[in-house]
Structures are given as C-alpha cells and as structure tokens.
Design an enzyme around this catalytic site. Sequence first.
Site, PDB file in Angstrom:
ATOM      1  N   GLY A  79      49.799 -23.669   1.060  1.00  0.00           N
ATOM      2  CA  GLY A  79      50.983 -24.342   0.536  1.00  0.00           C
ATOM      3  C   GLY A  79      51.983 -23.363  -0.078  1.00  0.00           C
ATOM      4  O   GLY A  79      53.187 -23.637  -0.110  1.00  0.00           O
ATOM      5  N   GLU A  91      53.871 -22.116   2.785  1.00  0.00           N
ATOM      6  CA  GLU A  91      54.720 -23.228   3.259  1.00  0.00           C
ATOM      7  C   GLU A  91      55.951 -23.391   2.360  1.00  0.00           C
ATOM      8  O   GLU A  91      57.046 -23.688   2.842  1.00  0.00           O
ATOM      9  CB  GLU A  91      53.897 -24.524   3.305  1.00  0.00           C
ATOM     10  CG  GLU A  91      52.856 -24.466   4.423  1.00  0.00           C
ATOM     11  CD  GLU A  91      51.904 -25.641   4.420  1.00  0.00           C
ATOM     12  OE1 GLU A  91      51.273 -25.898   3.372  1.00  0.00           O
ATOM     13  OE2 GLU A  91      51.787 -26.311   5.449  1.00  0.00           O
ATOM     14  N   GLU A 150      43.877 -22.476   5.319  1.00  0.00           N
ATOM     15  CA  GLU A 150      43.402 -23.871   5.315  1.00  0.00           C
ATOM     16  C   GLU A 150      42.216 -24.092   6.239  1.00  0.00           C
ATOM     17  O   GLU A 150      41.298 -24.846   5.928  1.00  0.00           O
ATOM     18  CB  GLU A 150      44.532 -24.829   5.711  1.00  0.00           C
ATOM     19  CG  GLU A 150      45.588 -25.039   4.638  1.00  0.00           C
ATOM     20  CD  GLU A 150      46.765 -24.078   4.752  1.00  0.00           C
ATOM     21  OE1 GLU A 150      46.599 -22.986   5.343  1.00  0.00           O
ATOM     22  OE2 GLU A 150      47.842 -24.410   4.228  1.00  0.00           O
ATOM     23  N   ALA A 153      47.954 -24.805  -2.236  1.00  0.00           N
ATOM     24  CA  ALA A 153      47.809 -26.040  -3.000  1.00  0.00           C
ATOM     25  C   ALA A 153      46.539 -25.933  -3.836  1.00  0.00           C
ATOM     26  O   ALA A 153      45.615 -25.177  -3.491  1.00  0.00           O
ATOM     27  CB  ALA A 153      47.704 -27.216  -2.035  1.00  0.00           C
TER      28      ALA A 153
HETATM   29  N1  CAA Z   1      43.467 -23.780  -5.854  1.00  0.00           N
HETATM   30  C1  CAA Z   1      42.857 -23.843  -7.055  1.00  0.00           C
HETATM   31  N2  CAA Z   1      42.505 -22.749  -7.754  1.00  0.00           N
HETATM   32  C2  CAA Z   1      42.764 -21.547  -7.201  1.00  0.00           C
HETATM   33  C3  CAA Z   1      43.373 -21.414  -5.956  1.00  0.00           C
HETATM   34  C4  CAA Z   1      43.741 -22.608  -5.272  1.00  0.00           C
HETATM   35  N3  CAA Z   1      44.410 -22.588  -4.103  1.00  0.00           N
HETATM   36  N4  CAA Z   1      43.494 -20.095  -5.669  1.00  0.00           N
HETATM   37  C5  CAA Z   1      42.971 -19.436  -6.703  1.00  0.00           C
HETATM   38  N5  CAA Z   1      42.527 -20.303  -7.635  1.00  0.00           N
HETATM   39  C6  CAA Z   1      41.870 -20.015  -8.915  1.00  0.00           C
HETATM   40  C7  CAA Z   1      40.404 -19.675  -8.726  1.00  0.00           C
HETATM   41  O1  CAA Z   1      39.628 -20.816  -8.612  1.00  0.00           O
HETATM   42  C8  CAA Z   1      40.124 -18.871  -9.963  1.00  0.00           C
HETATM   43  O2  CAA Z   1      39.976 -19.759 -11.053  1.00  0.00           O
HETATM   44  P1  CAA Z   1      38.690 -19.640 -12.020  1.00  0.00           P
HETATM   45  O3  CAA Z   1      38.902 -18.310 -12.690  1.00  0.00           O
HETATM   46  O4  CAA Z   1      38.854 -20.802 -12.932  1.00  0.00           O
HETATM   47  O5  CAA Z   1      37.489 -19.670 -11.155  1.00  0.00           O
HETATM   48  C9  CAA Z   1      41.442 -18.129 -10.211  1.00  0.00           C
HETATM   49  O6  CAA Z   1      42.447 -18.832  -9.480  1.00  0.00           O
HETATM   50  C10 CAA Z   1      41.399 -16.708  -9.692  1.00  0.00           C
HETATM   51  O7  CAA Z   1      41.010 -16.756  -8.320  1.00  0.00           O
HETATM   52  P2  CAA Z   1      39.842 -15.851  -7.699  1.00  0.00           P
HETATM   53  O8  CAA Z   1      38.810 -15.544  -8.741  1.00  0.00           O
HETATM   54  O9  CAA Z   1      39.383 -16.497  -6.448  1.00  0.00           O
HETATM   55  O10 CAA Z   1      40.677 -14.512  -7.409  1.00  0.00           O
HETATM   56  P3  CAA Z   1      40.361 -13.411  -6.319  1.00  0.00           P
HETATM   57  O11 CAA Z   1      41.296 -12.303  -6.640  1.00  0.00           O
HETATM   58  O12 CAA Z   1      38.903 -13.109  -6.214  1.00  0.00           O
HETATM   59  O13 CAA Z   1      40.792 -14.054  -4.918  1.00  0.00           O
HETATM   60  C11 CAA Z   1      42.225 -15.322  -3.451  1.00  0.00           C
HETATM   61  C12 CAA Z   1      42.138 -14.380  -4.669  1.00  0.00           C
HETATM   62  C13 CAA Z   1      41.804 -14.576  -2.186  1.00  0.00           C
HETATM   63  C14 CAA Z   1      43.699 -15.740  -3.329  1.00  0.00           C
HETATM   64  C15 CAA Z   1      41.326 -16.562  -3.680  1.00  0.00           C
HETATM   65  O14 CAA Z   1      41.597 -17.095  -4.966  1.00  0.00           O
HETATM   66  C16 CAA Z   1      41.518 -17.665  -2.681  1.00  0.00           C
HETATM   67  O15 CAA Z   1      41.052 -17.568  -1.561  1.00  0.00           O
HETATM   68  N6  CAA Z   1      42.213 -18.755  -3.092  1.00  0.00           N
HETATM   69  C17 CAA Z   1      42.395 -19.931  -2.249  1.00  0.00           C
HETATM   70  C18 CAA Z   1      43.460 -19.702  -1.197  1.00  0.00           C
HETATM   71  C19 CAA Z   1      43.576 -20.909  -0.288  1.00  0.00           C
HETATM   72  O16 CAA Z   1      42.648 -21.282   0.383  1.00  0.00           O
HETATM   73  N7  CAA Z   1      44.789 -21.528  -0.260  1.00  0.00           N
HETATM   74  C20 CAA Z   1      45.049 -22.689   0.560  1.00  0.00           C
HETATM   75  C21 CAA Z   1      44.878 -23.938  -0.256  1.00  0.00           C
HETATM   76  S1  CAA Z   1      44.926 -25.394   0.706  1.00  0.00           S
HETATM   77  C22 CAA Z   1      46.554 -25.715   0.963  1.00  0.00           C
HETATM   78  O17 CAA Z   1      47.433 -24.995   0.524  1.00  0.00           O
HETATM   79  C23 CAA Z   1      46.802 -26.979   1.737  1.00  0.00           C
HETATM   80  C24 CAA Z   1      48.173 -27.301   2.165  1.00  0.00           C
HETATM   81  O18 CAA Z   1      48.488 -27.267   3.329  1.00  0.00           O
HETATM   82  C25 CAA Z   1      49.204 -27.782   1.231  1.00  0.00           C
END
Ligand code: CAA
Length: 255
Positions: A105, A108, A128, A62
């Site tokens: 998400g 999911e 998460e 998400a």
């Molecule tokens: N939400 C918003 N933006 C996200 C995102 C997310 N889940 N995942 C990646 N992005 C964005 C980053 O912010 C970044 O944007 P900017 O260039 O504007 O800064 C862009 O995508 C590229 O991401 P990274 O620079 O972080 O890329 P990376 O290759 O270094 O890392 C990654 C990749 C390991 C997937 C890392 O992006 C990451 O950890 N993302 C978050 C994953 C996460 O925590 N997901 C769970 C979300 S909560 C959820 O899903 C709740 C639920 O139950 C519904």
Amino acid sequence: MDQILAEQLGSVQILKINRPEALNALSKSLVRELDECLDRIKQSREIRALILCGETNFAAGADIKDMVECTETEAKAFSFSPVFNRLATLDIPTIAAIEGYALGGGLELALACDLRIAAETCKLGFPEINLGIMPGAGGTIRAPRLIGPALAKELIMTGSMLDAQRALSIGLVNRVVPKGQVCEEAIKLACKIAGKAPLAMAAAKRTIDAGLEEPDIVSAVEIEAKNWAQLFNTCDQKEGMRAFIEKRTPNYTGK
Ligand code: CAA
C-alpha cells in the site's frame, strides 16, 4: 499523536507520514487523516503542489495487524482505493518523496502521485503475494500503466523488492538522490512546478490521465485539443504569452 504532519511552505503543502514505530504502515485511521488533509488541500486556492513523504520510511504497506482477521466485507471497507483515487485526481501536481521502504500500500500511495523521487537506499515492492493476497489499492492497475505489464507482473508475482537504481531504470521512479535528500529535492521540484500557471497545470495533468484511459488515439488527441483550446479562456494564457512578448516574468493568478 498525529499520524500525518502537515506543513505548508509557500504554495507547497508537505504531508509527512508519522508512524515510525510501525515503519509508517498505513492504518485505517492514518488513511482517514490523509483523506481529511486531501479535503483541505482540494478546497485551498493557495496550495499549488503537494509532497507526500515520511522521515525514515515512506510506508511499509497497509497495516497487516489491522487486516489479518478481515472478512471480505471488512476488507472492502478497509480498502484505501477511494482515498488514493482522490489523491490521484487532485488538480495540483503531487510528488512522493521516498526514503526507506515503500511497500505494498505504501508503493500504491506513491503510484497515486504524479512524480516519485527516491533515496538511493530505498526499497520498493509489492510483497502482498507473500501474505496470501495481491495489491488492492491501485497497484495492479497503476503499475502496469507506468512500467508495462511484464515488469509489473514480475514485481507482483515475485513479491521481491527493487532498489532505487532498478526502479529508476524501469521508470517506477523519476529521480534518485542521496539518502536524506529526498525531501529537499522534492521541495525544489515542487517549488518549480508550483510557480507555473495552475489551470494549465491541472489541464495538462487531466489530459495525460484521460489519454491513458482512452485507447483510441484520435479520440485522445481530440480531448487534448479541446482542453488546450479551453486554456485560451484563461487570464493566465494571456499573461503567459504577453509576458513572453514583453520579455518579463509572468505573474499567474490561477484565473
Ligand atoms: N503492517 C503492520 N506492522 C508493520 C508493517 C505492516 N505493513 N510493516 C512493519 N510493521 C511493524 C512490525 O510489525 C514491527 O513492529 P513490532 O516492533 O511491534 O513487531 C515494526 O514495524 C518494525 O518492523 P520489522 O521488525 O519487521 O522491521 P525489519 O527492519 O526487520 O523489516 C520490513 C522491515 C522488511 C519492511 C518488514 O517490516 C516487512 O516485511 N513489513 C511488511 C511489508 C508488507 O508486507 N507490506 C504489504 C502490506 S499488505 C498491503 O499493503 C495490502 C494492500 O494492497 C493495501
């Protein structure tokens, strides 16, 4: 820009998540678009299988930037569960074709599909817990049913990512294919499934899901017997069995 790209190949509908700049993170508006696509699919009599995919990534969860300042009430309104439940209860078979990340998400969403095909380089997980929350769109419910509570708890409690081979070994995905080939493989599988009798397909899906909900095995088997017998009201049952006896390919009409 459309955040969901829809393409129909014969009776197979492909929905491609298209937000590459955020690794296909699922924003509220993106999930609303998905919901609109699901509505259209539900009304269609032509579509017999659905593939969900992304180009380089499936979905990195998400959208954290959308959620960061949410109150409890806003978080409830943000929840993707109603849409993912609608996906999970579609009559037609659904396949998640996973390249790159399927996290939070995103995983999911894949779990709300019937089948999952993963690229050998993909990464799956529930991060998460690293954000101070827990999965909230079916992850704590669907993952234990699929891989058992102990492995689901390990995934959710550690927030660690799994590679495709590990995901395959625990039954989180059905198949692993080389990078770049998931969509092609998903289309082949979807075409094979889409050629079967749609009412029998829907009944099989509904019965398996009902069986998972029903703890009493005798009651579950009764549901199966009822759903099985109802298929004898369909033209497709007559067609399938007559085609076998007449040594020809059946022509299913969904009636
Ligand atoms: N939400 C918003 N933006 C996200 C995102 C997310 N889940 N995942 C990646 N992005 C964005 C980053 O912010 C970044 O944007 P900017 O260039 O504007 O800064 C862009 O995508 C590229 O991401 P990274 O620079 O972080 O890329 P990376 O290759 O270094 O890392 C990654 C990749 C390991 C997937 C890392 O992006 C990451 O950890 N993302 C978050 C994953 C996460 O925590 N997901 C769970 C979300 S909560 C959820 O899903 C709740 C639920 O139950 C519904």
